[in-house]
Scaffold this motif. Structure first.
Motif, PDB file in Angstrom:
ATOM      1  N   TRP A  22       0.825  -1.219   0.000  1.00 27.41           N
ATOM      2  CA  TRP A  22       0.000   0.000   0.000  1.00 27.41           C
ATOM      3  C   TRP A  22       0.858   1.266   0.000  1.00 27.41           C
ATOM      4  O   TRP A  22       0.495   2.249  -0.639  1.00 27.41           O
ATOM      5  CB  TRP A  22      -0.966  -0.001   1.181  1.00 27.41           C
ATOM      6  N   LEU A  26       1.002   2.033  -3.984  1.00 27.40           N
ATOM      7  CA  LEU A  26      -0.154   2.921  -4.111  1.00 27.40           C
ATOM      8  C   LEU A  26      -0.005   4.249  -3.370  1.00 27.40           C
ATOM      9  O   LEU A  26      -0.972   4.992  -3.217  1.00 27.40           O
ATOM     10  CB  LEU A  26      -1.419   2.183  -3.650  1.00 27.40           C
ATOM     11  N   LYS A  59      -4.295   8.181   2.659  1.00 29.56           N
ATOM     12  CA  LYS A  59      -4.154   8.788   1.334  1.00 29.56           C
ATOM     13  C   LYS A  59      -5.213   9.872   1.275  1.00 29.56           C
ATOM     14  O   LYS A  59      -6.412   9.573   1.267  1.00 29.56           O
ATOM     15  CB  LYS A  59      -4.348   7.767   0.221  1.00 29.56           C
ATOM     16  N   LEU A  92      -9.174   3.636  -6.758  1.00 29.57           N
ATOM     17  CA  LEU A  92      -8.181   4.701  -6.632  1.00 29.57           C
ATOM     18  C   LEU A  92      -7.874   5.298  -7.989  1.00 29.57           C
ATOM     19  O   LEU A  92      -7.768   4.569  -8.977  1.00 29.57           O
ATOM     20  CB  LEU A  92      -6.878   4.139  -6.046  1.00 29.57           C
ATOM     21  N   ASN A  93      -7.701   6.594  -8.027  1.00 29.57           N
ATOM     22  CA  ASN A  93      -7.252   7.254  -9.244  1.00 29.57           C
ATOM     23  C   ASN A  93      -5.730   7.223  -9.295  1.00 29.57           C
ATOM     24  O   ASN A  93      -5.069   7.410  -8.271  1.00 29.57           O
ATOM     25  CB  ASN A  93      -7.730   8.702  -9.289  1.00 29.57           C
TER      26      ASN A  93
END
Length: 147
Positions: A22, A26, A59, A92-93
């Motif tokens: 993560w 990401l 995030k 998620l973008n």
């Protein structure tokens, strides 16, 4: 009643590899950790001796809680599918699909190649098996998109 979403919890077998995924693949930021007391955590989660260790990742305003049950362990079950009741996936973008997928693979994730829609959408699995949808150029819907 609710003021805001506090966090979403995800049970994992290998906490270290999932934190690496993560944060490394990401871009989540590690913001905290917890070794929980068995008595109170067991009562809250209806488990006997869960042995819970949690790591919190952020995030933006979203917080993901990774949960490792060192005492109780995990229930073995088949890979999650999107039409199973409950939380199906996170979305998620990403700015660049190819770069994102390279990072996913480098950190132990699986790209579900047959789900890829050009360079705008694809499903991946984290090392723990959680489905995540990666999108390029889509905003969160704020109005009815129609039928």
């Amino acid at each position: 009643m609710s003021e805001k979403v506090n966090h979403v919890g995800l049970a994992v077998a290998d906490l270290d590899s999932e934190v690496d995924f993560w944060t490394g693949a990401l871009d989540f930021e590690r913001v905290g950790a917890l070794d929980a007391d068995d008595a109170s955590t067991g009562q809250l989660l209806r488990m006997e001796k869960p042995g819970l260790r949690a790591v919190y990742l952020r995030k933006g305003d979203f917080v993901l809680e990774l949960l490792q049950f060192r005492g109780a362990g995990l229930v073995d079950r088949p890979a999650r599918v999107v039409n199973e009741p409950g939380l199906t996936h996170l979305s998620l973008n990403v700015a660049n699909m190819d770069a994102a997928l390279e990072r996913v693979r480098a950190h132990g994730g699986e790209v579900l190649e047959d789900t890829r829609l050009w360079d705008v959408a694809v499903m991946i699995r984290t090392p723990a098996g959680q489905l995540v949808e990666l999108l390029v150029g889509f905003e969160t819907p704020t109005t009815d998109l129609g039928e």
